[in-house]
Motif scaffolding. Structure first.
Motif, PDB file in Angstrom:
ATOM      1  N   GLU A 242      37.290  38.261  47.065  1.00 58.70           N
ATOM      2  CA  GLU A 242      37.914  39.420  46.703  1.00 58.70           C
ATOM      3  C   GLU A 242      38.163  39.377  44.957  1.00 58.70           C
ATOM      4  OE1 GLU A 242      38.710  42.083  47.830  1.00 58.70           O
ATOM      5  OE2 GLU A 242      39.055  41.950  50.131  1.00 58.70           O
ATOM      6  N   ALA A 243      38.622  38.212  44.437  1.00 59.42           N
ATOM      7  CA  ALA A 243      38.759  38.154  43.045  1.00 59.42           C
ATOM      8  C   ALA A 243      37.550  38.301  42.198  1.00 59.42           C
ATOM      9  CB  ALA A 243      39.304  36.668  42.621  1.00 59.42           C
ATOM     10  N   PRO A 246      35.588  43.063  41.786  1.00 58.03           N
ATOM     11  CA  PRO A 246      35.407  43.991  40.794  1.00 58.03           C
ATOM     12  C   PRO A 246      34.022  43.729  40.064  1.00 58.03           C
ATOM     13  CG  PRO A 246      37.512  43.137  40.679  1.00 58.03           C
ATOM     14  CD  PRO A 246      36.990  42.306  41.653  1.00 58.03           C
ATOM     15  N   LEU A 247      33.717  42.528  39.676  1.00 58.46           N
ATOM     16  CA  LEU A 247      32.526  42.370  39.004  1.00 58.46           C
ATOM     17  C   LEU A 247      31.206  42.329  39.446  1.00 58.46           C
ATOM     18  CD1 LEU A 247      31.997  41.579  35.826  1.00 58.46           C
ATOM     19  CD2 LEU A 247      32.105  39.296  36.543  1.00 58.46           C
ATOM     20  N   ARG A 250      29.864  45.716  40.567  1.00 55.52           N
ATOM     21  CA  ARG A 250      29.058  46.671  39.561  1.00 55.52           C
ATOM     22  C   ARG A 250      27.665  46.496  39.491  1.00 55.52           C
ATOM     23  NH1 ARG A 250      32.279  49.002  35.457  1.00 55.52           N
ATOM     24  NH2 ARG A 250      34.069  49.455  36.186  1.00 55.52           N
TER      25      ARG A 250
END
Lengths: 335, 335
Positions: A242-243, A246-247, A250
């Motif tokens: 989960e951490a 975001p990366l 993409r």
């Protein structure tokens, strides 16, 4: 009132809300197409009443019933002091007697475990749904979209043998409904072309997708093929992914590199937007190294709520995740 | 950390997030166009640092800083252990010294009172914004879109005379920012083409819309014209309109019929979707009866948090709402 409110969440823009009211009691019915033009429907009903069935605007009805639970039919559909215009409709709720009983929570857990493994591609026929496999004393749900596979088995009381594939939109409605009722057990039954569900005062019916899953066991790596195995507390692995999400989310292939050796799983993302890594302690027999779609990996490990196992064959073969009565499979990225 | 998180809400898909970091400290800067191609900008800055200014992906930065507040620049923009790609940019935060000080809560209340009265129509020039009117000891905000008008006046400390029209998108950002800071007072200043705001460590600057509001006082009904006046506890009237909203919002003119006599305001909706009504107790001098757009009426009474007054001239003339230092005007429907 609380129960009814939750039941109302089944009605959205794509469904019809119908009312039957005889002055003493009222029943609410719903119908929704699951797949554009494929003639697959979900139908549901709560309550009992006599008289004509009329359809009303679902969002107005939902807004009005927040303020008054009095429903009657008299020129308009009256909900407290709000009168709604209606149209008469033909609607018959299919009668499907429950043949097996399962735990509501276990069924919900199975649905949540397999839902994301179904295909969203409308050309994928049965893979757009999950297969319910009824065998004496057990119910297995299985779903696959070609890249991942998920299955979960739970105990069942009653005797029913058969298979039924239910469209993912139907699974989503079933999950919503099961979250809203309090019954310990849920009844399920099969009928020509339909799967029925009964939970307390709520009845639901789902048109089955024609056909069955092909032999999917062959894509699940067998113990004799396993080259290495990790034992890990899965919620920690979920948190680490989960951490990184975001990366990795993409990049088009959502790549995460996974390496495990000497008691640590090392997760790394390095793409055109930046880089990041996370470490998760584990017990590992052998070493493993593969690249994987982070989102698919996350979805396939999430159903494991405690300690689970990852079995690895080679970087091109599916990775198997096991935890309790759940098994998940993900095909690694070809890099 | 909490403060910073709130500050980050200023950054959305339409804004650029910029970082300055010198190893010891860092500053965050933002820039956003307020209106497509009109060269109106909002710019903001928090923190102080030296060195080049670089732009990073706002959503990745926001995700990363949830997990670590360590920011440095070294090949990448490092937020904890996450390294983000960047590009160098030219950015200079305009320096606008505060000339007057106002209460943050009062300024926020004024912005909330007038925001919805601005026009969303891009051809309406100054009416797309609210006018800040600085006079000795007071700041009045006024907004109008031709159908409604809203104004609210608050005390100001310092001496500044002048007017500035700020685009509604700028007002929205200002409201977000003011909700996120804890300062009791906020500084405001005017400069050629810009309005500046300072609240604690946060500085903001907004390009002004050229021009001024035309004489709007003439649309506000004067006491000698008032035919009847209602005194009502406005939150009760708001609640009644909210209950009717699902129904009136379905019709194109959002019609609600309002009648007041003998201590009761009677609200009624009757359209092609259904009918409903509500009664609200009041003190009424005279009688009044008019049809109004329910949404516009609701927005114009909402800024009154306690007892307020409605002044009525005739069914075709604007209705005036007064409460504290707030005045709102709504033109009734022609029916």
């Amino acid at each position: 009132m609380e129960k009814l409110k939750h039941f109302l969440t089944l009605f959205d823009r794509r469904s019809t809300l119908m009312v039957q009211a005889d002055g003493h009691r009222y029943a609410l019915m719903g119908e929704r197409e699951l797949d554009k033009g494929r003639l697959l429907y979900a139908r549901w009903k709560a309550g009992e009443a006599q008289g004509p069935v009329v359809a009303v605007d679902a969002s107005l009805f939902k807004a009005a019933i927040q303020r008054s639970a009095q429903v009657s039919l008299n020129g308009k559909v009256w909900v407290g002091e709000v009168g709604l215009e209606y149209r008469e409709v033909e609607f018959a709720m299919p009668t499907i007697e429950p043949q097996v009983w399962v735990s509501r929570k276990e069924l919900l857990a199975s649905l949540e475990a397999v839902y994301e493994a179904t295909s969203t591609d409308p050309t994928r026929a049965v893979f757009q749904g999950a297969q319910f496999e009824f065998s004496p004393t057990r119910l297995k749900l299985v779903a696959s979209d070609g890249y991942v596979l998920a299955e979960r088995t739970i105990p069942a009381r009653g005797v029913l043998e058969g298979r039924a594939v239910i469209h993912r939109e139907g699974l989503a409605l079933m999950m919503k409904a099961l979250k809203g009722v309090e019954e310990f057990e849920v009844g399920l039954g099969l009928k020509e072309g339909e799967l029925g569900l009964k939970a307390g005062g709520l009845e639901m019916s789902f048109t089955r997708i024609e056909g069955e899953y092909p032999d999917y066991e062959r894509v699940i790596p067998k113990p004799e093929e396993w080259q290495s195995t990790i034992e890990v507390y899965v919620p920690a692995l979920v948190e680490a992914l989960e951490a990184l999400r975001p990366l990795f989310s993409r990049s088009s292939n959502q790549r995460v590199d996974v390496q495990a050796e000497e008691g640590v799983i090392h997760l790394e993302v390095d793409n055109e937007h930046g880089q990041a890594h996370r470490r998760v302690p584990c017990v590992v027999q052998g070493v493993m190294s593969f690249a994987i779609n982070g989102q698919l990996f996350l979805e396939r490990i999430q159903p494991v709520k405690g300690t689970g196992k990852l079995h690895f064959v080679d970087p091109k073969k599916p990775v198997l995740i096991e935890g309790g009565s759940y098994r998940g499979v993900v095909v690694p990225l070809r890099v």
